[in-house]
Design an enzyme around this catalytic site. Structure first.
Site, mmCIF file in Angstrom:
data_model
loop_
_atom_site.group_PDB
_atom_site.id
_atom_site.type_symbol
_atom_site.label_atom_id
_atom_site.label_comp_id
_atom_site.label_asym_id
_atom_site.label_seq_id
_atom_site.Cartn_x
_atom_site.Cartn_y
_atom_site.Cartn_z
ATOM 1 N N TYR A 99 -19.373 13.677 -29.814
ATOM 2 C CA TYR A 99 -18.850 12.662 -28.899
ATOM 3 C C TYR A 99 -19.063 13.043 -27.438
ATOM 4 O O TYR A 99 -19.184 12.161 -26.579
ATOM 5 C CB TYR A 99 -17.380 12.365 -29.207
ATOM 6 C CG TYR A 99 -17.223 11.639 -30.525
ATOM 7 C CD1 TYR A 99 -17.480 10.272 -30.625
ATOM 8 C CD2 TYR A 99 -16.877 12.322 -31.677
ATOM 9 C CE1 TYR A 99 -17.382 9.611 -31.831
ATOM 10 C CE2 TYR A 99 -16.773 11.671 -32.900
ATOM 11 C CZ TYR A 99 -17.034 10.310 -32.967
ATOM 12 O OH TYR A 99 -16.941 9.665 -34.173
ATOM 13 N N ARG A 103 -22.342 11.620 -26.723
ATOM 14 C CA ARG A 103 -22.272 10.161 -26.616
ATOM 15 C C ARG A 103 -21.727 9.771 -25.236
ATOM 16 O O ARG A 103 -22.190 8.832 -24.615
ATOM 17 C CB ARG A 103 -21.357 9.569 -27.695
ATOM 18 C CG ARG A 103 -21.696 9.913 -29.125
ATOM 19 C CD ARG A 103 -22.921 9.240 -29.674
ATOM 20 N NE ARG A 103 -24.157 9.843 -29.241
ATOM 21 C CZ ARG A 103 -24.614 11.054 -29.641
ATOM 22 N NH1 ARG A 103 -23.921 11.798 -30.451
ATOM 23 N NH2 ARG A 103 -25.767 11.505 -29.213
ATOM 24 N N ASN A 131 -17.588 -1.827 -29.951
ATOM 25 C CA ASN A 131 -18.237 -0.725 -29.240
ATOM 26 C C ASN A 131 -17.197 0.203 -28.623
ATOM 27 O O ASN A 131 -16.138 -0.240 -28.181
ATOM 28 C CB ASN A 131 -19.165 -1.260 -28.152
ATOM 29 C CG ASN A 131 -20.250 -2.153 -28.718
ATOM 30 O OD1 ASN A 131 -20.622 -2.027 -29.882
ATOM 31 N ND2 ASN A 131 -20.757 -3.061 -27.903
ATOM 32 N N VAL A 132 -17.553 1.476 -28.534
ATOM 33 C CA VAL A 132 -16.642 2.452 -27.930
ATOM 34 C C VAL A 132 -17.053 2.797 -26.498
ATOM 35 O O VAL A 132 -16.381 3.578 -25.828
ATOM 36 C CB VAL A 132 -16.547 3.734 -28.787
ATOM 37 C CG1 VAL A 132 -15.915 3.418 -30.140
ATOM 38 C CG2 VAL A 132 -17.906 4.399 -28.961
ATOM 39 N N ASP A 133 -18.165 2.213 -26.024
ATOM 40 C CA ASP A 133 -18.573 2.454 -24.640
ATOM 41 C C ASP A 133 -17.696 1.641 -23.682
ATOM 42 O O ASP A 133 -16.875 0.824 -24.107
ATOM 43 C CB ASP A 133 -20.071 2.129 -24.447
ATOM 44 C CG ASP A 133 -20.391 0.661 -24.725
ATOM 45 O OD1 ASP A 133 -19.822 -0.223 -24.048
ATOM 46 O OD2 ASP A 133 -21.230 0.380 -25.613
ATOM 47 N N HIS A 144 -12.475 -0.155 -32.179
ATOM 48 C CA HIS A 144 -12.824 1.142 -32.768
ATOM 49 C C HIS A 144 -12.584 2.318 -31.835
ATOM 50 O O HIS A 144 -13.110 3.402 -32.060
ATOM 51 C CB HIS A 144 -14.286 1.103 -33.238
ATOM 52 C CG HIS A 144 -14.518 0.104 -34.332
ATOM 53 N ND1 HIS A 144 -15.753 -0.434 -34.607
ATOM 54 C CD2 HIS A 144 -13.652 -0.465 -35.215
ATOM 55 C CE1 HIS A 144 -15.644 -1.292 -35.614
ATOM 56 N NE2 HIS A 144 -14.386 -1.327 -35.984
ATOM 57 N N GLY A 196 -24.286 -9.725 -31.067
ATOM 58 C CA GLY A 196 -24.821 -8.402 -31.369
ATOM 59 C C GLY A 196 -24.092 -7.620 -32.432
ATOM 60 O O GLY A 196 -23.949 -6.403 -32.308
ATOM 61 N N THR A 197 -23.629 -8.289 -33.468
ATOM 62 C CA THR A 197 -22.957 -7.593 -34.557
ATOM 63 C C THR A 197 -23.422 -8.133 -35.896
ATOM 64 O O THR A 197 -23.660 -9.336 -36.034
ATOM 65 C CB THR A 197 -21.418 -7.702 -34.453
ATOM 66 O OG1 THR A 197 -20.822 -7.160 -35.636
ATOM 67 C CG2 THR A 197 -20.963 -9.136 -34.276
ATOM 68 N N SER A 198 -23.532 -7.250 -36.868
ATOM 69 C CA SER A 198 -23.988 -7.644 -38.209
ATOM 70 C C SER A 198 -22.910 -8.393 -38.976
ATOM 71 O O SER A 198 -23.208 -9.029 -39.996
ATOM 72 C CB SER A 198 -24.380 -6.394 -39.003
ATOM 73 O OG SER A 198 -23.235 -5.585 -39.246
#
Length: 232
Positions: free
Chosen positions: A53, A56, A87-89, A104, A170-172
């Protein structure tokens, strides 16, 4: 102002150089997911998880919001906008969005391993063995790992249930429980999906699909919003 909820995934940050969560082979940056994103992995090798992390965070500090992030922030001028992100950004915040729900977790926060309610903002990109909370317990990344509860889920459900338009970017829509959020949206509201590869939910009724990258898809989405009859 009309309530717009935007659900974003890895696809929106990909244009900023942030790699997607996992490759087709199931690896995340060359690591088995469970080694770096599970309580078992943490207990097995804390140093490996912390370093993962740290890298990241370092990559995220070098990234900048792209046109899609900036457009969503700009929409706050005309709409009451809530972003729910997997997203975690921190690129949504860096772009100027004021209401972001991170399902998340967040890269730039740490969490006590003794009391999960003790969450700290981080300065810089390094979290090390020996860094501790006010109770003396080791700090861990503030990330929701596999097998853990998603604490912000109820807040996200409430936002979607009150939405007057739902935008998915932008997500599956394959990772649960986030993928199930669409089921809480009122049936009659505007629903738009933006992705280079439209996920399986495109077969549902009443969904407008924009098969493009986020930065160009949001421009078409904005035009649809402007022309949409919200029932006034």
């Amino acid at each position: 102002m009309k309530k717009i909820v935007v659900l974003t995934g890895a696809g929106i940050s990909a244009e900023s150089g942030i790699r997607t969560f996992r490759d087709d082979n199931g690896l995340w940056e060359g690591h088995d997911i469970m080694e770096v994103a599970s309580p078992v992995g943490w207990e097995k090798d804390k140093e490996k998880v912390l370093e993962f992390y740290n890298l990241r965070r370092k990559a995220c500090l070098a990234a900048k919001p792209n046109k899609a992030h900036l457009k969503l922030a700009e929409l706050e001028e005309n709409y009451e906008l809530t972003i729910i992100t997997q997203n975690v950004d921190n690129l949504h915040e860096a772009a100027g969005s004021s209401k972001v729900i991170h399902l998340h977790g967040e890269l730039f926060k740490s969490q006590s391993t003794l009391d999960p309610n003790l969450i700290y903002n981080m300065e810089g990109w390094e979290l090390k063995l020996g860094d501790s909370c006010e109770m003396g317990s080791q700090l861990r990344p503030y990330i929701v790992w596999f097998g853990e509860a998603v604490p912000k889920m109820s807040e996200a459900i409430e936002a979607v249930a009150k939405a007057e338009a739902l935008i998915i970017i932008g997500t599956s829509m394959l990772v649960y429980p986030a993928a199930g959020l669409i089921d809480y949206a009122p049936e009659e509201i505007l629903k738009i999906v933006i992705d280079l590869k439209i996920p399986h939910l495109s077969a549902r009724k009443g969904i407008t699909c924009i098969e493009e990258k986020a930065s160009t898809g949001v421009l078409k989405m904005e035009n649809i919003l402007k022309s949409w009859n919200f029932g006034d």
